[in-house]
Design a protein around this motif. Structure first.
Motif, PDB file in Angstrom:
ATOM      1  N   UNK A 192      52.413  25.019  69.899  1.00  0.00           N
ATOM      2  CA  UNK A 192      52.402  23.794  70.039  1.00  0.00           C
ATOM      3  C   UNK A 192      51.761  23.111  70.669  1.00  0.00           C
ATOM      4  N   UNK A 193      51.328  22.485  70.184  1.00  0.00           N
ATOM      5  CA  UNK A 193      49.970  21.280  70.972  1.00  0.00           C
ATOM      6  C   UNK A 193      49.888  21.062  72.317  1.00  0.00           C
ATOM      7  N   UNK A 194      51.479  20.710  72.642  1.00  0.00           N
ATOM      8  CA  UNK A 194      51.422  20.239  73.441  1.00  0.00           C
ATOM      9  C   UNK A 194      52.631  20.305  74.691  1.00  0.00           C
ATOM     10  N   UNK A 195      53.573  20.276  75.285  1.00  0.00           N
ATOM     11  CA  UNK A 195      54.907  20.249  76.181  1.00  0.00           C
ATOM     12  C   UNK A 195      55.577  18.867  75.567  1.00  0.00           C
ATOM     13  N   UNK A 196      56.514  19.062  74.339  1.00  0.00           N
ATOM     14  CA  UNK A 196      57.331  17.828  74.085  1.00  0.00           C
ATOM     15  C   UNK A 196      58.188  18.224  75.330  1.00  0.00           C
ATOM     16  N   UNK A 197      58.226  16.232  75.859  1.00  0.00           N
ATOM     17  CA  UNK A 197      59.131  16.201  77.244  1.00  0.00           C
ATOM     18  C   UNK A 197      60.406  15.769  76.241  1.00  0.00           C
ATOM     19  N   UNK A 205      59.905  17.978  66.495  1.00  0.00           N
ATOM     20  CA  UNK A 205      59.600  19.737  66.783  1.00  0.00           C
ATOM     21  C   UNK A 205      58.360  20.292  66.409  1.00  0.00           C
ATOM     22  N   UNK A 206      58.091  21.046  66.662  1.00  0.00           N
ATOM     23  CA  UNK A 206      57.215  22.296  65.893  1.00  0.00           C
ATOM     24  C   UNK A 206      57.475  23.141  65.936  1.00  0.00           C
ATOM     25  N   UNK A 207      57.225  23.853  64.639  1.00  0.00           N
ATOM     26  CA  UNK A 207      57.799  25.078  64.238  1.00  0.00           C
ATOM     27  C   UNK A 207      57.318  26.157  63.699  1.00  0.00           C
TER      28      UNK A 207
END
Length: 362
Positions: A192-197, A205-207
């Motif tokens: 995941x390229x960055x923390x999704x807040x 979503x990153x899968x």
């Protein structure tokens, strides 16, 4: 005399061995023994006292425990002297006045959207799902969104492969320059390229999964949905194909990209013409209550269906009523297993040419 009243938003789905109680207001479902279903049905006909009088002392203890569950979980309430008729059973009718609710496109060339824009408007399509097997540039996201600027389309869902250019700045720009995208999934993402807040207008979503067409149709607890609209559609129609139309990567117009029958090529057939084909709607009203094995399953109204990949064991003419191939649940034993390792599914796996996918999943 006391009377038990089941709240209108509670549905009871009886399986062969268990019962599922679904709270359509809270979007929750819970499993219980079949006896609880029998108790609920009996309490529609008798007062609590009259019902308890039919049982011995040991059984009364069990009945009271079940009644406590119904009240503690707020599935219903007790009134004196009579039932409260202000809470009649909820109508299970499903109303969707659009001709087509969902359009799914395997999109290679974004310019295709301009060719179908009028059809989207004519059919009152509400949701568009775009699946790409190539990386999308910022201009692609904007073009997809802008294409339906003045249409009746409510929302757009996009699945695209992850690339190194997808970072926080990139996603922020999508958020600022698009308006109809409500769900964005980047697949084949190793990290995941960055923390999704969840600070975006759309869900993000990153899968790690490398999604392909044959990935669809898997039945899992993770995909169960107690949303009232989904449940009512499942009760009345096919939860996968009702009011859905798709265009695969070769331009074939189908019920679902993974299904075999084509109703024309988009370059010389309109969506309206495909929809008018006599066979196009043949699965729309095939409910889980009609499908082999599923009809005995307590999860059938919160589960999605799949007619593209089935066990191919039960047919009514040319209508496939077989259990979904990628379901590993057995309602007769209440056990889950890896679907792809079941030897009884081997012929169907061979028929669909899914061996490569199975080896990766198993």
């Amino acid at each position: 005399m006391r009377y038990f009243n089941l709240f209108s938003n509670i549905t009871v789905t009886k399986g062969i061995n268990r019962v599922l109680l679904s709270d359509l207001q809270r979007n929750t479902s819970e499993l219980y023994p079949l006896e609880l279903c029998e108790l609920v049905e009996s309490l529609k006909k008798k007062s609590i006292e009259d019902l308890f009088n039919d049982y011995d002392s040991d059984s009364k203890v069990i009945l009271q425990e079940y009644l406590d569950v119904l009240l503690d979980k707020e599935y219903g309430f007790v009134t004196l002297n009579d039932w409260d008729f202000n809470f009649p059973p909820m109508s299970t009718a499903y109303n969707d006045y659009s001709t087509i609710s969902n359009l799914f496109i395997e999109l290679n060339d974004v310019s295709l959207l301009d060719n179908i824009k009028q059809s989207v408007e004519n059919l009152s399509v509400k949701y568009l799902v775009v699946f790409c097997d190539r990386t999308l540039e910022m201009e692609d996201f904007i073009q997809i969104d802008n294409c339906f600027d003045k249409s009746s389309l409510v929302g757009i869902e996009i699945y695209a492969p992850f690339s190194k250019k997808v970072n926080k700045v990139f996603v922020n720009e999508i958020n600022e320059k698009t308006f109809r995208i409500y769900n964005l999934v980047f697949y084949d993402c190793k990290s995941q390229p960055f923390k999704n807040k969840n600070n975006y207008r759309f869900s993000l979503d990153f899968t790690e999964d490398k999604l392909v067409r044959a990935s669809c149709g898997k039945v899992s607890l993770d995909y169960f949905n107690t949303n009232i609209s989904k449940v009512l559609e499942s009760i009345n129609h096919n939860s996968c194909l009702n009011k859905r139309i798709s265009i695969d990567k070769d331009g074939n117009i189908k019920n679902c990209p993974s299904m075999q029958q084509s109703f024309g090529i988009i370059k010389d057939t309109t969506l309206e013409e495909a929809l008018n084909h006599p066979d196009f709607k043949k699965y729309w009203n095939v409910t889980k209550d009609m499908i082999e094995v599923c009809k005995d399953c307590e999860f059938r109204h919160i589960c999605t269906d799949c007619r593209a990949y089935t066990e191919r064991t039960t047919f009514d003419g040319d209508i496939d009523l077989s259990k979904p191939l990628k379901c590993g649940y057995n309602p007769y034993t209440n056990e889950w297993e890896e679907w792809s390792t079941n030897p009884l599914k081997e012929k169907a796996i061979e028929y669909y040419g899914l061996h490569d996918l199975v080896k990766k999943d198993a």
